[in-house]
Scaffold this active site. Structure first.
Site, mmCIF file in Angstrom:
data_model
loop_
_atom_site.group_PDB
_atom_site.id
_atom_site.type_symbol
_atom_site.label_atom_id
_atom_site.label_comp_id
_atom_site.label_asym_id
_atom_site.label_seq_id
_atom_site.Cartn_x
_atom_site.Cartn_y
_atom_site.Cartn_z
ATOM 1 N N HIS A 152 12.141 -8.459 3.434
ATOM 2 C CA HIS A 152 11.172 -9.538 3.251
ATOM 3 C C HIS A 152 10.117 -9.430 4.325
ATOM 4 O O HIS A 152 10.422 -9.075 5.464
ATOM 5 C CB HIS A 152 11.867 -10.907 3.337
ATOM 6 C CG HIS A 152 11.057 -11.988 2.703
ATOM 7 N ND1 HIS A 152 10.079 -12.656 3.372
ATOM 8 C CD2 HIS A 152 11.075 -12.475 1.445
ATOM 9 C CE1 HIS A 152 9.517 -13.532 2.556
ATOM 10 N NE2 HIS A 152 10.094 -13.439 1.378
ATOM 11 N N ASP A 199 16.169 -12.857 -4.414
ATOM 12 C CA ASP A 199 16.238 -12.172 -5.707
ATOM 13 C C ASP A 199 17.494 -11.351 -5.880
ATOM 14 O O ASP A 199 17.835 -10.963 -6.999
ATOM 15 C CB ASP A 199 15.011 -11.257 -5.875
ATOM 16 C CG ASP A 199 13.758 -12.078 -6.024
ATOM 17 O OD1 ASP A 199 13.825 -13.093 -6.714
ATOM 18 O OD2 ASP A 199 12.738 -11.720 -5.429
HETATM 19 N N1 CMC Z 1 14.718 -0.703 0.515
HETATM 20 C C1 CMC Z 1 14.579 0.342 1.371
HETATM 21 N N2 CMC Z 1 13.734 0.361 2.400
HETATM 22 C C2 CMC Z 1 12.988 -0.734 2.596
HETATM 23 C C3 CMC Z 1 13.081 -1.866 1.761
HETATM 24 C C4 CMC Z 1 14.004 -1.816 0.695
HETATM 25 N N3 CMC Z 1 14.126 -2.856 -0.134
HETATM 26 N N4 CMC Z 1 12.219 -2.808 2.186
HETATM 27 C C5 CMC Z 1 11.596 -2.298 3.256
HETATM 28 N N5 CMC Z 1 12.065 -1.039 3.517
HETATM 29 C C6 CMC Z 1 11.696 -0.173 4.641
HETATM 30 C C7 CMC Z 1 10.345 0.490 4.430
HETATM 31 O O1 CMC Z 1 10.486 1.750 3.819
HETATM 32 C C8 CMC Z 1 9.825 0.582 5.843
HETATM 33 O O2 CMC Z 1 10.493 1.652 6.482
HETATM 34 P P1 CMC Z 1 9.724 2.537 7.622
HETATM 35 O O3 CMC Z 1 9.440 1.565 8.743
HETATM 36 O O4 CMC Z 1 10.691 3.590 7.980
HETATM 37 O O5 CMC Z 1 8.485 3.053 6.976
HETATM 38 C C9 CMC Z 1 10.335 -0.704 6.503
HETATM 39 O O6 CMC Z 1 11.537 -1.034 5.778
HETATM 40 C C10 CMC Z 1 9.345 -1.862 6.430
HETATM 41 O O7 CMC Z 1 8.950 -1.998 5.072
HETATM 42 P P2 CMC Z 1 7.549 -2.553 4.596
HETATM 43 O O8 CMC Z 1 7.310 -2.126 3.194
HETATM 44 O O9 CMC Z 1 6.509 -2.212 5.626
HETATM 45 O O10 CMC Z 1 7.805 -4.103 4.679
HETATM 46 P P3 CMC Z 1 6.924 -5.211 3.990
HETATM 47 O O11 CMC Z 1 7.081 -6.423 4.825
HETATM 48 O O12 CMC Z 1 5.546 -4.737 3.726
HETATM 49 O O13 CMC Z 1 7.636 -5.378 2.564
HETATM 50 C C11 CMC Z 1 8.931 -6.160 0.765
HETATM 51 C C12 CMC Z 1 8.401 -6.459 2.180
HETATM 52 C C13 CMC Z 1 9.644 -7.404 0.237
HETATM 53 C C14 CMC Z 1 7.751 -5.847 -0.175
HETATM 54 C C15 CMC Z 1 9.887 -4.953 0.840
HETATM 55 O O14 CMC Z 1 10.964 -5.236 1.694
HETATM 56 C C16 CMC Z 1 10.401 -4.534 -0.543
HETATM 57 O O15 CMC Z 1 9.731 -3.756 -1.244
HETATM 58 N N6 CMC Z 1 11.608 -5.044 -0.958
HETATM 59 C C17 CMC Z 1 12.114 -4.774 -2.273
HETATM 60 C C18 CMC Z 1 11.427 -5.690 -3.272
HETATM 61 C C19 CMC Z 1 11.926 -7.110 -3.167
HETATM 62 O O16 CMC Z 1 13.120 -7.362 -3.112
HETATM 63 N N7 CMC Z 1 10.975 -8.049 -3.185
HETATM 64 C C20 CMC Z 1 11.287 -9.485 -3.195
HETATM 65 C C21 CMC Z 1 10.738 -10.199 -2.017
HETATM 66 S S1 CMC Z 1 11.488 -11.817 -1.878
HETATM 67 C C22 CMC Z 1 10.785 -12.726 -3.122
HETATM 68 C C23 CMC Z 1 9.523 -13.362 -2.703
HETATM 69 O O17 CMC Z 1 9.545 -14.183 -1.763
HETATM 70 O O18 CMC Z 1 8.488 -13.035 -3.331
#
Ligand code: CMC
Length: 437
Positions: free
Chosen positions: A312, A370
């Protein structure tokens, strides 16, 4: 909002230093008010993804991602999910205080007496392909409300603001159920206003003219909790979309439709669908025996695979909604005698492995709401494609409360971000006949 402290920005390019007020809220990080930066220095700030930018001031929802804390108008989500129903939460989010018994009765009656949509709306639904994604249909129907209620364009009228709020809360379940019934070729079921908000929604989803639907109180409570847990989440992507769209002065229905469209994406509201599809895919490929292999893919940056329902932007400790949803998940599966559900067992195994794995620990990746909401909805009989519509139904209250807060804010201005331009500098147009290649 105090502004006792100041921040000084100095520049290595000869621009004189400038001072900015630091604003302190009731909780959360201080905010540097840089609104005069461009006027004083000719420079913008750069913050794609809003990683360090507060886009507004708000009194509605507070999240402390490190503590795993979520408050609606100051009340912890755990207490609201335990002691209140969704309509109490709607009242709280919109009006700022929990209702008294008599305020609640009046509010419930008002909402439940606006549940029917204009009969002509069914023709809008019929215009869509039957296999259209229900979020595409819901985006259209929500925006279409502006055509039925043109008075909503009087956005500065408190009376019209409140009427739009009631209409949105009351009619969203009806529109979601209509989108579903149309997709499966069943007749629409009209609302039953003597049922609770959640039970009425389930009745519109699952009853048919030839078969009565008896709402099960445990399942109704679970549905209601799903609504409460998704009701608001401060300035997330869809809420910011509603604010930006609404800032032009458009109809609230159009602004909320923009929120629905944004929510659809898999990184936001579409994650519950993506999460359940991921679990079903692992199950089809061998279930628990394949968990290790899947986790290796997730950790491999080149695979493009993510563990859906994990991670998140704000919660870096745990998502309090996920804990409550896990509790509800257990209750629902027990009520339905599905404790041995292989998908639930798979989810528990994935969660355990992820919570102990260095990759997830180092990146502070925890299950989000989720991760379990898909399993609960599936057990309630809701098809996967409808999951994000349920999220939209629930989030409508957050969107409309935030929209109202924005348009009644004395500092309200149309949202207009700036950019760092990296394209060509000015160049002449070559007439077609002289262009080479
Ligand atoms: N699985 C594997 N790796 C992950 C995941 C995941 N679900 N989420 C983040 N990472 C890794 C990412 O690859 C990155 O690694 P590195 O630092 O080595 O490059 C690190 O963790 C940080 O990730 P980010 O994409 O920069 O983080 P963000 O804050 O931009 O993304 C997120 C947040 C929710 C989009 C992401 O965690 C994700 O894609 N999760 C899966 C989709 C999901 O479950 N979304 C629902 C969010 S909750 C509902 C809502 O409130 O809308």
């Amino acid at each position: 909002m105090s502004t006792q402290h100041k921040a000084t920005m100095s520049f290595s390019d000869g621009t004189p230093s400038v001072e900015f007020p630091i604003m302190t809220g009731t909780m959360g990080p201080d905010v540097i008010d840089i609104r005069k930066l461009y006027g004083q220095t000719g420079k913008f700030t750069y913050d794609t993804g809003f990683l360090s930018t507060a886009s507004c001031a708000s009194t509605i929802t507070y999240i402390d991602g490190d503590k795993g804390q979520l408050l609606y108008r100051g009340h912890p989500i755990e207490q609201l999910a335990t002691h209140c129903d969704f309509l109490e939460v709607c009242y709280l989010l919109y009006y700022g205080e929990l209702p008294t018994q008599s305020q609640y009765e009046e509010f419930r009656s008002t909402v439940m007496h606006h549940t029917m949509v204009h009969e002509a709306m069914q023709f809008s639904v019929r215009g869509f392909r039957r296999d259209a994604h229900p979020m595409a249909v819901l985006t259209g129907l929500t925006g279409g409300m502006a055509a039925f209620y043109p008075d909503s364009l009087e956005i500065n009228s408190p009376e019209q603001q409140d009427i739009s709020f009631i209409r949105l809360i009351a009619k969203m379940p009806t529109m979601v159920a209509m989108a579903y019934k149309y997709s499966i070729g069943q007749p629409y079921v009209y609302p039953k206003n003597d049922l609770s908000y959640a039970a009425n929604f389930m009745n519109m989803m699952f009853a048919t003219p030839c078969e009565k639907y008896e709402p099960n109180p445990v399942l109704v409570r679970a549905m209601d909790r799903i609504f409460t847990l998704h009701a608001d989440h401060e300035q997330n992507a869809s809420t910011s979309t509603v604010r930006l769209c609404g800032s032009s002065g458009t109809s609230p229905f159009s602004a909320i439709a923009a929120g629905v469209a944004c929510l659809w994406g898999p990184a936001h509201g579409g994650a519950n669908q993506a999460c359940l599809e991921m679990l079903e895919d692992i199950q089809a490929k061998g279930g628990l025996a394949k968990v290790g292999e899947y986790m290796e893919q997730v950790k491999d940056k080149n695979s493009g695979v993510r563990l859906m329902g994990f991670g998140h932007r704000v919660y870096k400790n745990f998502d309090p909604r996920a804990k409550l949803m896990q509790e509800t998940c257990k209750e629902v599966l027990q009520e339905l005698g599905l404790e041995d559900d292989p998908i639930f067992k798979l989810a528990m195994a994935l969660e355990k492995i992820a919570l102990e794995d260095d990759y997830f620990v180092q990146r502070k990746l925890y299950p989000n709401v989720d991760f379990y909401s898909g399993i609960v909805q599936r057990a309630l009989g809701i098809p996967v494609e409808m999951f994000t519509c349920i999220f939209a139904l629930a989030r409508t209250i957050g969107w409309v409360a935030q929209w109202k807060e924005m348009i009644t804010d004395p500092e309200y201005k149309i949202g207009r971000p700036r950019q760092l331009y990296l394209g060509s500098t000015e160049r002449p147009v070559t007439p077609m006949a002289q262009r080479k290649g």
